[in-house]
Write a protein that holds these residues in place. Sequence first.
Motif, PDB file in Angstrom:
ATOM      1  N   TYR A   1      42.800  25.844  40.683  1.00 42.10           N
ATOM      2  CA  TYR A   1      42.277  25.819  42.046  1.00 42.10           C
ATOM      3  C   TYR A   1      40.761  25.706  42.094  1.00 42.10           C
ATOM      4  O   TYR A   1      40.206  25.272  43.110  1.00 42.10           O
ATOM      5  CB  TYR A   1      42.741  27.059  42.806  1.00 42.10           C
ATOM      6  CG  TYR A   1      44.216  27.037  43.143  1.00 42.10           C
ATOM      7  CD1 TYR A   1      44.734  26.086  44.024  1.00 42.10           C
ATOM      8  CD2 TYR A   1      45.104  27.935  42.557  1.00 42.10           C
ATOM      9  CE1 TYR A   1      46.082  26.040  44.314  1.00 42.10           C
ATOM     10  CE2 TYR A   1      46.463  27.895  42.850  1.00 42.10           C
ATOM     11  CZ  TYR A   1      46.935  26.946  43.727  1.00 42.10           C
ATOM     12  OH  TYR A   1      48.278  26.899  44.007  1.00 42.10           O
ATOM     13  N   VAL A   2      40.078  26.091  41.013  1.00 46.29           N
ATOM     14  CA  VAL A   2      38.626  25.891  40.961  1.00 46.29           C
ATOM     15  C   VAL A   2      38.288  24.406  41.059  1.00 46.29           C
ATOM     16  O   VAL A   2      37.285  24.015  41.681  1.00 46.29           O
ATOM     17  CB  VAL A   2      38.050  26.506  39.670  1.00 46.29           C
ATOM     18  CG1 VAL A   2      36.659  25.939  39.369  1.00 46.29           C
ATOM     19  CG2 VAL A   2      37.954  28.015  39.806  1.00 46.29           C
TER      20      VAL A   2
ATOM     21  N   GLY B   1      38.315  23.581  44.571  1.00 48.24           N
ATOM     22  CA  GLY B   1      37.182  24.218  45.220  1.00 48.24           C
ATOM     23  C   GLY B   1      35.887  23.451  44.996  1.00 48.24           C
ATOM     24  O   GLY B   1      35.063  23.318  45.905  1.00 48.24           O
TER      25      GLY B   1
ATOM     26  N   VAL C   1      34.491  29.497  49.598  1.00 48.98           N
ATOM     27  CA  VAL C   1      35.348  28.796  48.652  1.00 48.98           C
ATOM     28  C   VAL C   1      35.855  29.755  47.570  1.00 48.98           C
ATOM     29  O   VAL C   1      37.013  29.655  47.136  1.00 48.98           O
ATOM     30  CB  VAL C   1      34.590  27.612  48.026  1.00 48.98           C
ATOM     31  CG1 VAL C   1      35.416  26.965  46.916  1.00 48.98           C
ATOM     32  CG2 VAL C   1      34.265  26.571  49.095  1.00 48.98           C
ATOM     33  N   SER C   2      35.010  30.692  47.142  1.00 47.75           N
ATOM     34  CA  SER C   2      35.445  31.669  46.138  1.00 47.75           C
ATOM     35  C   SER C   2      36.581  32.532  46.679  1.00 47.75           C
ATOM     36  O   SER C   2      37.557  32.815  45.967  1.00 47.75           O
ATOM     37  CB  SER C   2      34.269  32.552  45.721  1.00 47.75           C
ATOM     38  OG  SER C   2      33.256  31.780  45.112  1.00 47.75           O
TER      39      SER C   2
ATOM     40  N   LEU D   1      42.503  26.697  50.561  1.00 47.66           N
ATOM     41  CA  LEU D   1      41.474  25.694  50.265  1.00 47.66           C
ATOM     42  C   LEU D   1      41.512  24.547  51.261  1.00 47.66           C
ATOM     43  O   LEU D   1      40.490  23.892  51.496  1.00 47.66           O
ATOM     44  CB  LEU D   1      41.653  25.168  48.842  1.00 47.66           C
ATOM     45  CG  LEU D   1      41.083  26.061  47.735  1.00 47.66           C
ATOM     46  CD1 LEU D   1      41.507  25.569  46.366  1.00 47.66           C
ATOM     47  CD2 LEU D   1      39.565  26.133  47.839  1.00 47.66           C
TER      48      LEU D   1
ATOM     49  N   ALA E   1      38.666  31.621  49.018  1.00 47.18           N
ATOM     50  CA  ALA E   1      39.835  30.745  49.126  1.00 47.18           C
ATOM     51  C   ALA E   1      40.513  30.564  47.771  1.00 47.18           C
ATOM     52  O   ALA E   1      41.749  30.590  47.668  1.00 47.18           O
ATOM     53  CB  ALA E   1      39.423  29.386  49.701  1.00 47.18           C
ATOM     54  N   ILE E   2      39.713  30.395  46.718  1.00 45.19           N
ATOM     55  CA  ILE E   2      40.276  30.256  45.365  1.00 45.19           C
ATOM     56  C   ILE E   2      40.996  31.542  44.961  1.00 45.19           C
ATOM     57  O   ILE E   2      42.099  31.498  44.386  1.00 45.19           O
ATOM     58  CB  ILE E   2      39.168  29.905  44.361  1.00 45.19           C
ATOM     59  CG1 ILE E   2      38.612  28.505  44.645  1.00 45.19           C
ATOM     60  CG2 ILE E   2      39.684  29.991  42.931  1.00 45.19           C
ATOM     61  CD1 ILE E   2      37.405  28.140  43.810  1.00 45.19           C
TER      62      ILE E   2
ATOM     63  N   ALA F   1      39.362  25.764  53.926  1.00 41.77           N
ATOM     64  CA  ALA F   1      37.962  25.685  53.505  1.00 41.77           C
ATOM     65  C   ALA F   1      37.435  24.260  53.602  1.00 41.77           C
ATOM     66  O   ALA F   1      36.291  24.038  54.036  1.00 41.77           O
ATOM     67  CB  ALA F   1      37.819  26.211  52.076  1.00 41.77           C
ATOM     68  N   SER F   2      38.250  23.277  53.212  1.00 40.59           N
ATOM     69  CA  SER F   2      37.824  21.885  53.321  1.00 40.59           C
ATOM     70  C   SER F   2      37.673  21.459  54.772  1.00 40.59           C
ATOM     71  O   SER F   2      36.829  20.622  55.096  1.00 40.59           O
ATOM     72  CB  SER F   2      38.818  20.968  52.601  1.00 40.59           C
ATOM     73  OG  SER F   2      40.085  21.001  53.229  1.00 40.59           O
TER      74      SER F   2
ATOM     75  N   CYS G   1      44.283  31.667  46.864  1.00 42.25           N
ATOM     76  CA  CYS G   1      45.252  30.744  46.264  1.00 42.25           C
ATOM     77  C   CYS G   1      45.808  31.299  44.961  1.00 42.25           C
ATOM     78  O   CYS G   1      47.019  31.241  44.709  1.00 42.25           O
ATOM     79  CB  CYS G   1      44.593  29.387  46.002  1.00 42.25           C
ATOM     80  SG  CYS G   1      44.082  28.473  47.472  1.00 42.25           S
TER      81      CYS G   1
ATOM     82  N   TYR H   1      29.693  29.065  49.104  1.00 37.95           N
ATOM     83  CA  TYR H   1      30.162  29.574  47.820  1.00 37.95           C
ATOM     84  C   TYR H   1      31.084  30.782  48.006  1.00 37.95           C
ATOM     85  O   TYR H   1      32.118  30.907  47.337  1.00 37.95           O
ATOM     86  CB  TYR H   1      28.977  29.961  46.942  1.00 37.95           C
ATOM     87  CG  TYR H   1      28.062  28.808  46.599  1.00 37.95           C
ATOM     88  CD1 TYR H   1      28.551  27.514  46.519  1.00 37.95           C
ATOM     89  CD2 TYR H   1      26.706  29.022  46.345  1.00 37.95           C
ATOM     90  CE1 TYR H   1      27.711  26.454  46.204  1.00 37.95           C
ATOM     91  CE2 TYR H   1      25.863  27.973  46.029  1.00 37.95           C
ATOM     92  CZ  TYR H   1      26.372  26.686  45.964  1.00 37.95           C
ATOM     93  OH  TYR H   1      25.539  25.644  45.660  1.00 37.95           O
TER      94      TYR H   1
END
Length: 234
Positions: free
Chosen positions: A206-207, A210, A170-171, A149, A173-174, A152-153, A177, A167
């Motif tokens: 982690y959501v 995200g 990030v999904s 994440l 990446a979550i 992703a950031s 994680c 989306y």
Amino acid sequence: MGTEQSGLRTGLLAAFGTEGYPGEPPLLEELGVNFNHIQTKTLTVLNPLARIDQHIMDDSDLAGPLLFFTLFGTFLLLTGKLWFGYVCGLAVLGAISLNFIFSMMSPPLTREEMTQASSPDHPYAANTLQSTLTIGRSSSVLGYCLLPLVFASLIGVVLPLDSFFGYVLVSLAIAWCTYSSSGMFCSVGRMTDMRGLVAYPLALFYVGFGIMAIFSSRGTGRIDAMKAGVKTGP
């Protein structure tokens, strides 16, 4: 200008030097910053399919997690969102809550392990719940597994994440994680055949990060387009 006492030189020049006692560990290692451990745990997160050592989190290293949480907050700051308080608050609340949940799920130590834990040098000795999980180890796992994440950031600094691409990114990446952290918790906490139960609260944790990454990303995505459409509509 100086003399030697017990192998350590004294005097004016020694006061401004970096010489230490023979065999003395480096200062960063004494402060709990071990770059070899950080590298090993980071590579374990980056390669979630690799076999996880049960004792990888015995040292409760928090230097890496602090670095990753700081980088995550910094990348959000570069997009114009000063959300360090939210990042720290969610991290602390999640670490305490998840450690309590997983400590209840983790099986108690066997008699042989409790005998070994009586040694003050044994990693289990500091755990009053008589399980292999402590708040330090839980925080360490959660912090190291935030790394996808963080990437992703970083992408959100230059690209909008409130789009289909964002989306999906990030999904993934979550999911990364969650997969890495659930594997570590099952290994450290000896929770065999419980990975699905372990992964569910981790995914919720982690959501939250995200969502922060999506709503703080730079550029005009779907959310900004919807807002502009509402403002310009009849």
